[in-house]
Write a protein that holds these residues in place. Sequence first.
Motif, PDB file in Angstrom:
ATOM      1  N   THR A   1      10.745  -6.739  10.316  1.00 22.02           N
ATOM      2  CA  THR A   1      11.322  -5.428  10.033  1.00 22.02           C
ATOM      3  C   THR A   1      10.297  -4.328  10.300  1.00 22.02           C
ATOM      4  OG1 THR A   1      12.650  -6.436   8.275  1.00 22.02           O
ATOM      5  CG2 THR A   1      12.451  -4.028   8.260  1.00 22.02           C
ATOM      6  N   PRO A   2      10.575  -3.393  11.206  1.00 23.50           N
ATOM      7  CA  PRO A   2       9.645  -2.291  11.440  1.00 23.50           C
ATOM      8  C   PRO A   2       9.323  -1.570  10.141  1.00 23.50           C
ATOM      9  CG  PRO A   2      11.331  -2.314  13.146  1.00 23.50           C
ATOM     10  CD  PRO A   2      11.752  -3.324  12.108  1.00 23.50           C
ATOM     11  N   ASN A   3       8.048  -1.324   9.898  1.00 20.73           N
ATOM     12  CA  ASN A   3       7.579  -0.753   8.636  1.00 20.73           C
ATOM     13  C   ASN A   3       6.623   0.404   8.935  1.00 20.73           C
ATOM     14  OD1 ASN A   3       6.249  -2.327   5.594  1.00 20.73           O
ATOM     15  ND2 ASN A   3       6.735  -0.212   6.009  1.00 20.73           N
ATOM     16  N   PHE A   4       7.065   1.622   8.635  1.00 20.91           N
ATOM     17  CA  PHE A   4       6.263   2.818   8.892  1.00 20.91           C
ATOM     18  C   PHE A   4       5.536   3.208   7.612  1.00 20.91           C
ATOM     19  CE2 PHE A   4       9.608   2.716  11.969  1.00 20.91           C
ATOM     20  CZ  PHE A   4       9.068   3.240  13.132  1.00 20.91           C
ATOM     21  N   THR A   5       4.221   3.331   7.682  1.00 18.89           N
ATOM     22  CA  THR A   5       3.428   3.631   6.501  1.00 18.89           C
ATOM     23  C   THR A   5       2.606   4.903   6.662  1.00 18.89           C
ATOM     24  OG1 THR A   5       1.692   2.822   5.015  1.00 18.89           O
ATOM     25  CG2 THR A   5       1.530   2.166   7.316  1.00 18.89           C
ATOM     26  N   GLY A   6       2.409   5.585   5.531  1.00 22.26           N
ATOM     27  CA  GLY A   6       1.521   6.740   5.523  1.00 22.26           C
ATOM     28  C   GLY A   6       0.093   6.361   5.191  1.00 22.26           C
ATOM     29  N   GLY A   7      -0.160   5.076   4.912  1.00 26.04           N
ATOM     30  CA  GLY A   7      -1.497   4.614   4.556  1.00 26.04           C
ATOM     31  C   GLY A   7      -2.479   4.797   5.696  1.00 26.04           C
ATOM     32  N   GLU A   8      -3.716   5.174   5.356  1.00 26.56           N
ATOM     33  CA  GLU A   8      -4.703   5.495   6.388  1.00 26.56           C
ATOM     34  C   GLU A   8      -5.906   4.565   6.404  1.00 26.56           C
ATOM     35  OE1 GLU A   8      -5.666   9.627   6.046  1.00 26.56           O
ATOM     36  OE2 GLU A   8      -3.570  10.255   6.080  1.00 26.56           O
ATOM     37  N   ALA A   9      -5.998   3.632   5.468  1.00 24.40           N
ATOM     38  CA  ALA A   9      -7.149   2.722   5.441  1.00 24.40           C
ATOM     39  C   ALA A   9      -7.249   1.958   6.761  1.00 24.40           C
ATOM     40  CB  ALA A   9      -7.037   1.744   4.280  1.00 24.40           C
ATOM     41  N   ALA A  10      -8.461   1.853   7.265  1.00 25.27           N
ATOM     42  CA  ALA A  10      -8.668   1.210   8.567  1.00 25.27           C
ATOM     43  C   ALA A  10      -8.179  -0.231   8.581  1.00 25.27           C
ATOM     44  CB  ALA A  10     -10.153   1.264   8.933  1.00 25.27           C
TER      45      ALA A  10
ATOM     46  N   ILE B   1      11.768   0.038   7.294  1.00 25.54           N
ATOM     47  CA  ILE B   1      11.227   0.425   5.990  1.00 25.54           C
ATOM     48  C   ILE B   1      10.241   1.565   6.178  1.00 25.54           C
ATOM     49  CG2 ILE B   1       9.795  -0.348   4.044  1.00 25.54           C
ATOM     50  CD1 ILE B   1      10.922  -3.194   4.605  1.00 25.54           C
ATOM     51  N   PHE B   2      10.327   2.560   5.300  1.00 23.94           N
ATOM     52  CA  PHE B   2       9.390   3.681   5.304  1.00 23.94           C
ATOM     53  C   PHE B   2       8.620   3.683   3.983  1.00 23.94           C
ATOM     54  CE2 PHE B   2      12.014   4.681   8.778  1.00 23.94           C
ATOM     55  CZ  PHE B   2      11.252   5.469   9.631  1.00 23.94           C
ATOM     56  N   GLY B   3       7.280   3.533   4.092  1.00 28.57           N
ATOM     57  CA  GLY B   3       6.433   3.436   2.922  1.00 28.57           C
ATOM     58  C   GLY B   3       5.974   2.000   2.745  1.00 28.57           C
ATOM     59  N   PRO B   4       5.071   1.808   1.778  1.00 26.57           N
ATOM     60  CA  PRO B   4       4.496   2.805   0.895  1.00 26.57           C
ATOM     61  C   PRO B   4       3.512   3.734   1.621  1.00 26.57           C
ATOM     62  CG  PRO B   4       4.302   0.591  -0.040  1.00 26.57           C
ATOM     63  CD  PRO B   4       4.686   0.442   1.399  1.00 26.57           C
ATOM     64  N   VAL B   5       3.111   4.786   0.899  1.00 27.86           N
ATOM     65  CA  VAL B   5       2.152   5.744   1.429  1.00 27.86           C
ATOM     66  C   VAL B   5       0.721   5.319   1.098  1.00 27.86           C
ATOM     67  CG1 VAL B   5       1.400   8.151   1.372  1.00 27.86           C
ATOM     68  CG2 VAL B   5       3.835   7.617   1.259  1.00 27.86           C
ATOM     69  N   TYR B   6       0.521   4.735  -0.064  1.00 22.06           N
ATOM     70  CA  TYR B   6      -0.829   4.342  -0.482  1.00 22.06           C
ATOM     71  C   TYR B   6      -1.288   3.078   0.242  1.00 22.06           C
ATOM     72  CZ  TYR B   6      -2.205   7.578  -4.193  1.00 22.06           C
ATOM     73  OH  TYR B   6      -2.636   8.680  -4.879  1.00 22.06           O
ATOM     74  N   SER B   7      -2.523   3.112   0.695  1.00 20.22           N
ATOM     75  CA  SER B   7      -3.072   1.997   1.473  1.00 20.22           C
ATOM     76  C   SER B   7      -3.069   0.694   0.695  1.00 20.22           C
ATOM     77  CB  SER B   7      -4.502   2.332   1.926  1.00 20.22           C
ATOM     78  OG  SER B   7      -4.513   3.449   2.779  1.00 20.22           O
ATOM     79  N   GLY B   8      -3.445   0.743  -0.583  1.00 21.09           N
ATOM     80  CA  GLY B   8      -3.495  -0.473  -1.380  1.00 21.09           C
ATOM     81  C   GLY B   8      -2.153  -1.152  -1.505  1.00 21.09           C
ATOM     82  N   SER B   9      -1.083  -0.368  -1.511  1.00 17.98           N
ATOM     83  CA  SER B   9       0.263  -0.930  -1.635  1.00 17.98           C
ATOM     84  C   SER B   9       0.762  -1.525  -0.322  1.00 17.98           C
ATOM     85  CB  SER B   9       1.233   0.142  -2.141  1.00 17.98           C
ATOM     86  OG  SER B   9       0.958   0.478  -3.479  1.00 17.98           O
ATOM     87  N   ILE B  10       0.583  -0.805   0.794  1.00 14.97           N
ATOM     88  CA  ILE B  10       1.046  -1.351   2.075  1.00 14.97           C
ATOM     89  C   ILE B  10       0.251  -2.593   2.461  1.00 14.97           C
ATOM     90  CG2 ILE B  10      -0.419   0.194   3.455  1.00 14.97           C
ATOM     91  CD1 ILE B  10       3.097  -1.098   4.412  1.00 14.97           C
ATOM     92  N   MET B  11      -1.010  -2.659   2.062  1.00 12.60           N
ATOM     93  CA  MET B  11      -1.817  -3.849   2.359  1.00 12.60           C
ATOM     94  C   MET B  11      -1.206  -5.101   1.741  1.00 12.60           C
ATOM     95  SD  MET B  11      -4.607  -3.345   4.230  1.00 12.60           S
ATOM     96  CE  MET B  11      -5.834  -4.530   3.683  1.00 12.60           C
ATOM     97  N   VAL B  12      -0.543  -4.931   0.604  1.00 10.94           N
ATOM     98  CA  VAL B  12       0.088  -6.061  -0.083  1.00 10.94           C
ATOM     99  C   VAL B  12       1.520  -6.275   0.391  1.00 10.94           C
ATOM    100  CG1 VAL B  12       0.868  -6.896  -2.340  1.00 10.94           C
ATOM    101  CG2 VAL B  12      -1.375  -5.823  -2.123  1.00 10.94           C
TER     102      VAL B  12
END
Length: 376
Positions: free
Chosen positions: A116-125, A95-106
């Motif tokens: 499932t490997p999940n690549f995110t653009g989110g940057e929140a620590a 899975i690629f995304g989400p980009v927003y930190s708030g979304s990938i956190m959920v």
Amino acid sequence: MKATLKTLAVCAALAVSGLAQAQDIKIANIVELSGPGTTAGTVFKNGVELAIKEINASGGILGKKISYTTEDTQTNPGVAKGLTQKAVDNDTFAIFGPVYSGSIMVSMAESKRGETPNFTGGEAAAITAQGNPYVFRTAFGQNISYPKLAKFITGKYKTLAVIYANNDFGKGGRDTLTKLLEGTQTKVVADISTDAGAVDFSAAVLKAKQSDADAIFVVTNEEESARMLREFRKQGVKKPLIGETTLIGQKVIELAGDSANGALGHVGLTVEAAPLKAFGAKYKAEYKSETDHNGIKGYTGVYVLKAAIEKVGKLDRKAVAAAIRGGCFNTKQTPGILMDVCFDDKGDLDRESFMVEVKNGHQVVTATLPPLNAKK
């Protein structure tokens, strides 16, 4: 008759075998195509699709082509979670995304459930602090990029105003930087929260201006950053404006126009850097527009997946995730990753990065910084 039936059975078996061999590697693009994250999500998606197009044209991965679906999270964490659950249930390989930190956190709880490997653009620590062995960054987390940025700030400024978005990304950046500045010569003299998706930044900018800080640090998402840059110029603020990629990315520059000129920052990825210029030209030829860091994130993420699959030698999601975690990948073996990169045991990446200044509508690289954990 028996011979005929036997022949038919063999042919059927071969057909099934051939079908199995022909099965694609399924990828789900789960990104922000509407709402506040539209700019970031669309460019990330384009980067993913460009990499897939190239890989398929060159024979695929282990002889198999990549197929993909694209879904819109609407910049909504609940929608992102539902789409990730759907992708996992459909036996998606990555899975690629989400980009927003708030979304990938959920949503990342679902990719973990499906291994499932999940690549995110989110940057929140906080993203990689959860201990999810299937989540990998396509750009620096704040815990990697901010120490570099803090070193730059403390070397030049004694007082700092901080403006941040009241979301996981903004609060994470504000908290990380504030902690890094403790015990240094640089003091935070204004701490200013803004709403995610805000349109009017006049009050926030006025507070920063009235603080008379030596410099102003901004950590908001792309659209908000562009609006804020315009407001800074409208109010005649002359103090240095400093940020991370979301303040000085190419899409922000396009949205802010001349108001972006003079902004400073640290970026993990920019097409103005020598290793990434060719990708920038390739993206522009494909999509007739400029890319920012999000396009590079999506593109290089797919090539990291390719490198890991080839390292493992089979389509095993769990083994591929294990190969990325703690692994290093280089451009000699996989040119598409564009820059040599290493991942730690949390899924955070480390590589070279750049200090830039916006001049005449473009990022100008002023320094190349080594990986944070480079061996000396």
